[in-house]
Design an enzyme around this catalytic site. Structure first.
Site, short mmCIF file in Angstrom:
data_model
loop_
_atom_site.label_atom_id
_atom_site.label_comp_id
_atom_site.label_asym_id
_atom_site.label_seq_id
_atom_site.Cartn_x
_atom_site.Cartn_y
_atom_site.Cartn_z
N ASP A 81 3.04 44.39 59.43
CA ASP A 81 1.69 44.44 59.96
C ASP A 81 1.15 43.02 60.16
OD1 ASP A 81 -0.79 45.53 60.72
OD2 ASP A 81 -1.53 45.55 58.65
N HIS A 174 -11.43 45.06 60.52
CA HIS A 174 -10.79 45.28 59.24
C HIS A 174 -11.81 45.27 58.10
CE1 HIS A 174 -7.32 43.50 61.57
NE2 HIS A 174 -6.83 44.66 61.15
N GLY A 175 -11.58 46.12 57.10
CA GLY A 175 -12.48 46.15 55.94
C GLY A 175 -13.39 47.36 55.98
N HIS A 203 -6.62 49.40 64.75
CA HIS A 203 -6.66 48.78 63.43
C HIS A 203 -8.05 48.99 62.83
CE1 HIS A 203 -2.92 46.12 63.44
NE2 HIS A 203 -2.87 46.78 64.59
N GLY A 204 -8.15 48.81 61.52
CA GLY A 204 -9.44 48.98 60.86
C GLY A 204 -9.85 50.43 60.77
N SER A 206 -10.16 52.33 58.23
CA SER A 206 -10.97 52.69 57.05
C SER A 206 -12.46 52.66 57.40
CB SER A 206 -10.69 51.70 55.91
OG SER A 206 -9.32 51.75 55.52
N ASN A 225 -4.12 52.45 61.75
CA ASN A 225 -3.84 51.77 60.49
C ASN A 225 -4.88 52.06 59.42
OD1 ASN A 225 -1.91 50.62 62.14
ND2 ASN A 225 -2.37 48.52 61.57
N THR A 228 -7.58 49.13 53.80
CA THR A 228 -8.67 48.92 52.85
C THR A 228 -8.92 50.14 51.97
OG1 THR A 228 -9.74 47.35 54.34
CG2 THR A 228 -11.11 48.33 52.62
#
Length: 284
Positions: A81, A174-175, A203-204, A206, A225, A228
């Site tokens: 990743d 992300h996060g 991506h990100g 979460s 993905n 987190t």
């Protein structure tokens, strides 16, 4: 069964769903994720963050991922990743990765194209496909978000690099989001069409609302993905066990609850992406 990135993406393309890609950090997260895949009969990707590769931790983690994948009755891809350079790419290949992400999204466009193509060509000699990124997917803690992925540039990027899938910036980060994000679903659909239906990656994952995720999958997202929330799920479960007066001090017993919670989380995301029951080869 251990499979390559393109092979597992082809299943998602033909089935109209998205492959859940879970970042793993230790043996316990590997066990929880693969047990969820087996129970749900779902194809999955287990991936490692480049820090683990650069610092050498993945040297010890990779054998666990590969062993779990080979033992599984469903397709499992072992993926790097956000690989930022050829160092992480080379080590991951040497340690058995069957999918590679080259993330040149912070570079000027032409440099991103050149580096991604060079890595794609190298990996092709080993029969391994790669993921690229266009439009830098940053952190929720950044002061601002980069410009969303340009549709025309995405078409050019895919054509010139030969990537098997493309990570895009469409309102994701992300996060853990400070407030619910708003994905640009139309942009996802336009990029998907302009790139001749190249599988797109979100991506990100979460914290993105479920309804938006379902719309994104319908628009062309084929890999999503989760990292987190896996970390929080695992650590929260460890915290609960530490506060449990009847906990075992034997680590194998202590870790049973965190593993179960990671499995529970993975099962939820597998169902959300409509990947449950799709870990078969009827799509070939």
């Amino acid at each position: 069964m251990l499979v390559g990135l393109k092979e597992i993406l082809d299943m998602a393309q033909k089935g109209g769903f998205a492959i859940p890609a879970f970042n793993v950090y230790n043996m316990e997260t590997v066990v929880g994720i693969v047990e969820a895949a087996e129970e749900a009969k779902a194809p999955i990707i287990m991936q490692v963050y480049p820090r683990l590769v650069k610092e050498g931790v993945a040297y010890y983690l990779a054998p666990s991922i590969i062993a779990a994948a080979k033992k599984a009755s469903v397709p499992v891809c072992f993926h790097l990743d956000h690989g930022p350079s050829e160092l992480e790419v080379t080590r991951s290949l040497y340690w058995g990765a069957t999918g590679i992400m080259l993330d040149g999204s912070t570079l000027p466009y032409e440099e991103n194209v050149a580096l991604t193509k060079r890595v794609a060509d190298t990996c092709a000699h080993l029969g391994i496909s790669i993921e690229g990124e266009l439009g830098h997917v940053g952190s929720v803690n950044d002061n601002g978000m980069d410009e969303f992925t340009n549709v025309e540039e995405a078409a050019d990027f895919v054509k010139r690099t030969g990537v098997a899938c493309l990570a895009v910036l469409v309102g994701n980060a992300h996060g853990r989001y400070k407030k619910p994000p708003k994905l640009d679903i139309d942009r996802i659909a336009n990029i998907y069409g302009a790139t001749n239906h190249t599988p797109l990656v979100l991506h990100g994952g979460s914290g993105i609302p479920d309804d938006q995720i379902k719309l994104a999958v319908k628009a062309g997202i084929r890999k999503m993905n989760f990292a987190t929330d896996i970390c929080y799920t695992f650590l929260d479960a460890v915290g609960e066990e530490l506060n449990n007066p009847e906990r075992s001090i034997a680590l194998d017993n202590f870790m049973k609850y965190p593993i179960a919670k990671v499995k529970e989380f993975a099962l939820q995301k597998i169902a959300l992406l409509d990947a449950a029951g799709k870990g078969v080869y009827e799509y070939k």
